[in-house]
Design a protein around this motif. Structure first.
Motif, mmCIF file in Angstrom:
data_model
loop_
_atom_site.group_PDB
_atom_site.id
_atom_site.type_symbol
_atom_site.label_atom_id
_atom_site.label_comp_id
_atom_site.label_asym_id
_atom_site.label_seq_id
_atom_site.Cartn_x
_atom_site.Cartn_y
_atom_site.Cartn_z
ATOM 1 N N LYS A 52 0.814 -1.216 0.000
ATOM 2 C CA LYS A 52 0.000 0.000 0.000
ATOM 3 C C LYS A 52 0.848 1.267 0.000
ATOM 4 O O LYS A 52 0.405 2.301 -0.471
ATOM 5 C CB LYS A 52 -0.919 0.013 1.228
ATOM 6 C CG LYS A 52 -1.959 -1.071 1.208
ATOM 7 C CD LYS A 52 -2.782 -1.040 2.481
ATOM 8 C CE LYS A 52 -3.771 -2.183 2.495
ATOM 9 N NZ LYS A 52 -4.513 -2.239 3.750
ATOM 10 N N MET A 53 2.053 1.190 0.543
ATOM 11 C CA MET A 53 2.874 2.379 0.728
ATOM 12 C C MET A 53 3.962 2.540 -0.338
ATOM 13 O O MET A 53 4.763 3.454 -0.259
ATOM 14 C CB MET A 53 3.520 2.347 2.117
ATOM 15 C CG MET A 53 2.546 2.069 3.218
ATOM 16 S SD MET A 53 2.187 3.299 4.429
ATOM 17 C CE MET A 53 3.428 4.472 4.454
ATOM 18 N N ALA A 54 3.987 1.650 -1.289
ATOM 19 C CA ALA A 54 5.016 1.726 -2.325
ATOM 20 C C ALA A 54 4.904 3.039 -3.094
ATOM 21 O O ALA A 54 3.805 3.526 -3.353
ATOM 22 C CB ALA A 54 4.882 0.554 -3.284
ATOM 23 N N PRO A 55 6.037 3.623 -3.437
ATOM 24 C CA PRO A 55 6.006 4.874 -4.203
ATOM 25 C C PRO A 55 5.335 4.679 -5.560
ATOM 26 O O PRO A 55 5.335 3.573 -6.113
ATOM 27 C CB PRO A 55 7.483 5.230 -4.400
ATOM 28 C CG PRO A 55 8.271 4.268 -3.606
ATOM 29 C CD PRO A 55 7.386 3.162 -3.166
ATOM 30 N N PHE A 56 4.791 5.751 -6.066
ATOM 31 C CA PHE A 56 4.120 5.719 -7.362
ATOM 32 C C PHE A 56 5.050 5.112 -8.404
ATOM 33 O O PHE A 56 6.218 5.455 -8.512
ATOM 34 C CB PHE A 56 3.709 7.137 -7.782
ATOM 35 C CG PHE A 56 3.000 7.166 -9.099
ATOM 36 C CD1 PHE A 56 1.689 6.735 -9.199
ATOM 37 C CD2 PHE A 56 3.657 7.588 -10.251
ATOM 38 C CE1 PHE A 56 1.038 6.740 -10.416
ATOM 39 C CE2 PHE A 56 3.011 7.604 -11.471
ATOM 40 C CZ PHE A 56 1.691 7.184 -11.557
ATOM 41 N N ALA A 58 6.206 2.115 -8.453
ATOM 42 C CA ALA A 58 6.879 0.915 -7.952
ATOM 43 C C ALA A 58 5.895 -0.084 -7.356
ATOM 44 O O ALA A 58 6.262 -1.203 -7.024
ATOM 45 C CB ALA A 58 7.919 1.294 -6.899
ATOM 46 N N GLY A 59 4.649 0.317 -7.231
ATOM 47 C CA GLY A 59 3.631 -0.514 -6.589
ATOM 48 C C GLY A 59 3.483 -1.886 -7.216
ATOM 49 O O GLY A 59 3.361 -2.895 -6.513
#
Length: 170
Positions: A52-56, A58-59
């Motif tokens: 949920k917290m992965a950078p834009f 890299a999700g």
């Protein structure tokens, strides 16, 4: 911590088993919960948050990696632990993990089992990749979880802890 609290503050020995073998078994469950069961649950939770917290951008990659780690290691290891607990609880007729009364084993296991596994089935489903119906696979643990969540002695202990910690119920 639970062992310390029981030894020093359970003056009426309400939570203490009746014999030495059961005391050893409670100690085993205290160690098992924190040393074997909880690490898998925490890792699954952290991995779920990483997705949920992965950078834009890299999700997608983070999701693929985390799903594989969970599917190949954390998920199966959690299931082994739950299989172990399900079988042991069945041997003890499903009411308590040790003996015929509430002990530190039930208290320590209430958090990972009730709160983390059965308390939020959507989160559990997400953590395990949605492939395992824990309610169907672990009916004895589920029934124990439902019972332990209403156990008067445990509810009272939680109230005392909340009051001492300054936690208010909203």
């Amino acid at each position: 911590m639970i062992d310390y609290l029981i030894r020093h503050y359970d003056t009426e020995q309400i939570l203490v088993p009746d014999n030495e073998d059961d005391k050893e078994l409670v100690n085993y469950y205290l160690q098992f919960a924190e040393g074997s069961l909880q690490p898998f649950l925490v890792s699954l939770l952290v991995n779920n948050m990483a997705k949920k917290m992965a950078p834009f951008g890299a999700g997608f990659l983070v999701n693929k990696v985390v799903l594989q780690i969970n599917a190949l290691y954390y998920g199966p290891e959690l299931m082994k632990s739950l299989d172990f607990l399900e079988n042991n609880l069945k041997k003890n007729k499903g009411k308590f993990f040790v003996g015929n009364k509430l002990t530190g084993a039930d208290i320590i296991l209430s958090f990972p089992i009730y709160d983390n596994v059965f308390g939020d089935l959507e989160r559990t489903k997400a953590m395990t990749g949605g492939k395992i119906d824990v309610v169907a696979k672990y009916p004895t643990l589920k029934a124990w979880s439902d019972t332990i969540s209403k156990e008067p002695k445990l509810l009272k202990a939680n109230e005392i802890i909340d009051a001492k910690a300054g936690v208010s119920k909203l």
